[in-house]
Design a protein around this motif. Structure first.
Motif, PDB file in Angstrom:
ATOM      1  N   GLN A  55      -5.898   6.800  17.041  1.00 50.77           N
ATOM      2  CA  GLN A  55      -6.185   8.178  16.610  1.00 50.77           C
ATOM      3  C   GLN A  55      -5.343   8.558  15.397  1.00 50.77           C
ATOM      4  O   GLN A  55      -5.847   9.144  14.436  1.00 50.77           O
ATOM      5  N   ARG A  56      -4.049   8.196  15.453  1.00 57.46           N
ATOM      6  CA  ARG A  56      -3.178   8.515  14.309  1.00 57.46           C
ATOM      7  C   ARG A  56      -3.684   7.828  13.045  1.00 57.46           C
ATOM      8  O   ARG A  56      -3.727   8.426  11.964  1.00 57.46           O
ATOM      9  N   ALA A  57      -4.077   6.556  13.189  1.00 53.05           N
ATOM     10  CA  ALA A  57      -4.560   5.798  12.030  1.00 53.05           C
ATOM     11  C   ALA A  57      -5.848   6.401  11.465  1.00 53.05           C
ATOM     12  O   ALA A  57      -5.985   6.568  10.250  1.00 53.05           O
ATOM     13  N   LEU A  58      -6.767   6.741  12.360  1.00 59.41           N
ATOM     14  CA  LEU A  58      -8.034   7.325  11.907  1.00 59.41           C
ATOM     15  C   LEU A  58      -7.805   8.676  11.236  1.00 59.41           C
ATOM     16  O   LEU A  58      -8.408   8.977  10.199  1.00 59.41           O
ATOM     17  N   GLU A  59      -6.909   9.480  11.817  1.00 61.96           N
ATOM     18  CA  GLU A  59      -6.617  10.796  11.231  1.00 61.96           C
ATOM     19  C   GLU A  59      -5.947  10.656   9.865  1.00 61.96           C
ATOM     20  O   GLU A  59      -6.071  11.533   9.002  1.00 61.96           O
ATOM     21  N   ALA A  60      -5.231   9.542   9.662  1.00 62.97           N
ATOM     22  CA  ALA A  60      -4.588   9.291   8.374  1.00 62.97           C
ATOM     23  C   ALA A  60      -5.552   8.655   7.371  1.00 62.97           C
ATOM     24  O   ALA A  60      -5.158   8.317   6.255  1.00 62.97           O
ATOM     25  N   GLY A  61      -6.817   8.482   7.783  1.00 64.62           N
ATOM     26  CA  GLY A  61      -7.845   8.001   6.861  1.00 64.62           C
ATOM     27  C   GLY A  61      -8.086   6.506   6.883  1.00 64.62           C
ATOM     28  O   GLY A  61      -8.727   5.948   5.979  1.00 64.62           O
ATOM     29  N   MET A  62      -7.599   5.817   7.946  1.00 69.52           N
ATOM     30  CA  MET A  62      -7.772   4.363   8.010  1.00 69.52           C
ATOM     31  C   MET A  62      -9.225   4.016   8.295  1.00 69.52           C
ATOM     32  O   MET A  62      -9.892   4.658   9.112  1.00 69.52           O
ATOM     33  N   THR A  63      -9.702   2.974   7.654  1.00 70.30           N
ATOM     34  CA  THR A  63     -11.076   2.490   7.801  1.00 70.30           C
ATOM     35  C   THR A  63     -11.057   0.971   7.933  1.00 70.30           C
ATOM     36  O   THR A  63     -10.015   0.341   7.738  1.00 70.30           O
ATOM     37  N   LEU A  64     -12.202   0.401   8.203  1.00 73.00           N
ATOM     38  CA  LEU A  64     -12.325  -1.057   8.216  1.00 73.00           C
ATOM     39  C   LEU A  64     -11.960  -1.622   6.844  1.00 73.00           C
ATOM     40  O   LEU A  64     -11.217  -2.605   6.742  1.00 73.00           O
ATOM     41  N   GLN A  65     -12.459  -0.992   5.782  1.00 72.52           N
ATOM     42  CA  GLN A  65     -12.166  -1.493   4.439  1.00 72.52           C
ATOM     43  C   GLN A  65     -10.670  -1.455   4.152  1.00 72.52           C
ATOM     44  O   GLN A  65     -10.098  -2.412   3.616  1.00 72.52           O
ATOM     45  N   LYS A  66     -10.016  -0.355   4.519  1.00 74.54           N
ATOM     46  CA  LYS A  66      -8.573  -0.243   4.263  1.00 74.54           C
ATOM     47  C   LYS A  66      -7.782  -1.245   5.109  1.00 74.54           C
ATOM     48  O   LYS A  66      -6.724  -1.723   4.693  1.00 74.54           O
ATOM     49  N   THR A  67      -8.311  -1.574   6.293  1.00 74.41           N
ATOM     50  CA  THR A  67      -7.665  -2.590   7.125  1.00 74.41           C
ATOM     51  C   THR A  67      -7.735  -3.954   6.440  1.00 74.41           C
ATOM     52  O   THR A  67      -6.750  -4.697   6.399  1.00 74.41           O
ATOM     53  N   LEU A  68      -8.890  -4.264   5.875  1.00 72.82           N
ATOM     54  CA  LEU A  68      -9.027  -5.515   5.126  1.00 72.82           C
ATOM     55  C   LEU A  68      -8.167  -5.492   3.858  1.00 72.82           C
ATOM     56  O   LEU A  68      -7.560  -6.498   3.490  1.00 72.82           O
ATOM     57  N   ASP A  69      -8.074  -4.320   3.227  1.00 69.90           N
ATOM     58  CA  ASP A  69      -7.218  -4.179   2.037  1.00 69.90           C
ATOM     59  C   ASP A  69      -5.758  -4.462   2.405  1.00 69.90           C
ATOM     60  O   ASP A  69      -5.017  -5.082   1.633  1.00 69.90           O
ATOM     61  N   MET A  70      -5.351  -3.991   3.593  1.00 71.84           N
ATOM     62  CA  MET A  70      -3.975  -4.207   4.051  1.00 71.84           C
ATOM     63  C   MET A  70      -3.707  -5.707   4.234  1.00 71.84           C
ATOM     64  O   MET A  70      -2.657  -6.213   3.833  1.00 71.84           O
ATOM     65  N   ALA A  71      -4.662  -6.399   4.830  1.00 74.43           N
ATOM     66  CA  ALA A  71      -4.522  -7.853   5.007  1.00 74.43           C
ATOM     67  C   ALA A  71      -4.420  -8.552   3.653  1.00 74.43           C
ATOM     68  O   ALA A  71      -3.577  -9.434   3.453  1.00 74.43           O
ATOM     69  N   ALA A  72      -5.260  -8.139   2.702  1.00 73.46           N
ATOM     70  CA  ALA A  72      -5.249  -8.748   1.372  1.00 73.46           C
ATOM     71  C   ALA A  72      -3.921  -8.488   0.663  1.00 73.46           C
ATOM     72  O   ALA A  72      -3.389  -9.372  -0.028  1.00 73.46           O
ATOM     73  N   GLU A  73      -3.383  -7.298   0.851  1.00 69.53           N
ATOM     74  CA  GLU A  73      -2.088  -6.951   0.243  1.00 69.53           C
ATOM     75  C   GLU A  73      -0.974  -7.807   0.848  1.00 69.53           C
ATOM     76  O   GLU A  73      -0.100  -8.311   0.146  1.00 69.53           O
ATOM     77  N   PHE A  74      -1.019  -7.987   2.166  1.00 68.20           N
ATOM     78  CA  PHE A  74      -0.051  -8.846   2.847  1.00 68.20           C
ATOM     79  C   PHE A  74      -0.127 -10.278   2.312  1.00 68.20           C
ATOM     80  O   PHE A  74       0.897 -10.926   2.090  1.00 68.20           O
ATOM     81  N   ARG A  75      -1.336 -10.750   2.095  1.00 65.30           N
ATOM     82  CA  ARG A  75      -1.553 -12.129   1.642  1.00 65.30           C
ATOM     83  C   ARG A  75      -0.941 -12.402   0.259  1.00 65.30           C
ATOM     84  O   ARG A  75      -0.637 -13.549  -0.063  1.00 65.30           O
ATOM     85  N   LYS A  76      -0.740 -11.362  -0.538  1.00 65.97           N
ATOM     86  CA  LYS A  76      -0.144 -11.563  -1.867  1.00 65.97           C
ATOM     87  C   LYS A  76       1.264 -12.134  -1.757  1.00 65.97           C
ATOM     88  O   LYS A  76       1.725 -12.843  -2.653  1.00 65.97           O
ATOM     89  N   GLY A  77       1.950 -11.853  -0.642  1.00 59.86           N
ATOM     90  CA  GLY A  77       3.314 -12.334  -0.473  1.00 59.86           C
ATOM     91  C   GLY A  77       3.488 -13.366   0.621  1.00 59.86           C
ATOM     92  O   GLY A  77       4.581 -13.897   0.809  1.00 59.86           O
ATOM     93  N   ASP A  78       2.417 -13.629   1.377  1.00 61.35           N
ATOM     94  CA  ASP A  78       2.512 -14.554   2.521  1.00 61.35           C
ATOM     95  C   ASP A  78       1.170 -15.238   2.721  1.00 61.35           C
ATOM     96  O   ASP A  78       0.197 -14.603   3.125  1.00 61.35           O
ATOM     97  N   ASP A  79       1.149 -16.523   2.455  1.00 65.92           N
ATOM     98  CA  ASP A  79      -0.115 -17.254   2.584  1.00 65.92           C
ATOM     99  C   ASP A  79      -0.130 -18.169   3.807  1.00 65.92           C
ATOM    100  O   ASP A  79      -1.037 -18.994   3.940  1.00 65.92           O
TER     101      ASP A  79
END
Length: 263
Positions: A69-93
């Protein structure tokens, strides 16, 4: 070989058990969640389970429901979840990411599109709680064809008749749910879990990781002794929900990981 397969192979070579941590993507907001996720490998996490926020998380207890609920209220979406994974991957492969959630957001995007996007973002595996083996053609088979592990849950009520069905298209690892009920509801007991893990391992070559009801370093160690590793979610999410700093959350995660790695 996926990152998940590589991780278990490396751990086995080193005589170590796995520590898997769950956090909800976007909880309490995108930036804080990303800071925590980026810090997990240094805290000893071998595999990251990234929760996909959903409005009706039927397998989850109040702690993870509130995180969603907190995540959804903060505007989290499936796309932003994938964006987060992609951002993580920039520093950890190397650290595997397993996306854990429910089928509705994936269905809404379209399976083919979702799998292409998940692969591009650096997702390694999926746990989709509300898709039983009878629906494998829906997502499981296409996911494996796309190079993603599809991880299945086994529970105390998965009897010997049901187990082969649960295992038939599973890859990466088997997630054994140590208690009947929702996440965060009770404590996992190694004495109860050990025989069940042995029963599953007799039917598959996959690693068996145990989750639900693990809240302390001592319990993490005890469970990892009787399995191939331990998963902690609610206890970590609780700290995030209480407003603890990413540094304090990660210090707690490290204590849990140290427990599992002592096993």
């Amino acid at each position: 070989m996926t990152r998940i397969d590589d991780t278990f192979s490396r751990l086995k070579d080193n005589g170590k058990k796995a520590f898997v941590s769950y956090v909800m993507a976007g909880d309490p907001d995108y930036d804080t969640a990303l800071e925590v996720v980026k810090g997990l490998p240094a805290a000893g996490v071998d595999i990251i389970e990234l929760g996909l926020p959903f409005t009706d998380p039927m397998a989850d207890g109040p702690t993870i429901q509130l995180a969603g609920q907190r995540a959804l209220e903060a505007g989290m979406t499936l796309q932003k979840t994938l964006d987060m994974a992609a951002e993580f991957r920039k520093g950890d492969d190397t650290t595997p990411i397993v996306l854990m959630g429910y089928y509705n957001p994936i269905y809404s995007r379209g399976v083919e599109q979702f799998l292409a996007d998940a692969k591009a973002a650096g997702i390694d595996g999926l746990i989709v709680v509300d898709l039983p083996p009878e629906e494998d053609d829906e997502l499981c088979i296409p996911a494996q064809a796309a190079g993603l592990n599809f991880i299945r849950l086994a529970t105390p009520t998965t009897d010997d008749k049901r187990l082969p069905k649960v295992l038939q298209n599973t890859s990466g690892f088997v997630y054994y749910v140590s208690i009947t009920g929702i996440t965060g509801a009770a404590n996992a007991e190694a004495g109860d879990v050990g025989p069940e893990v042995a029963r599953i391992k007799a039917a598959t070559d996959l690693p068996v990781i145990v989750g639900f009801g693990i809240k302390t370093p001592e319990r993490s160690e005890a469970i990892a002794r009787v399995a191939d590793g331990a998963v902690v979610g609610s206890a970590i999410v609780e700290k995030i929900g209480a407003g603890e700093s990413p540094a304090d959350v990660l210090a707690f995660v490290k204590s849990l990981a140290d427990g599992a790695h002592r096993a």
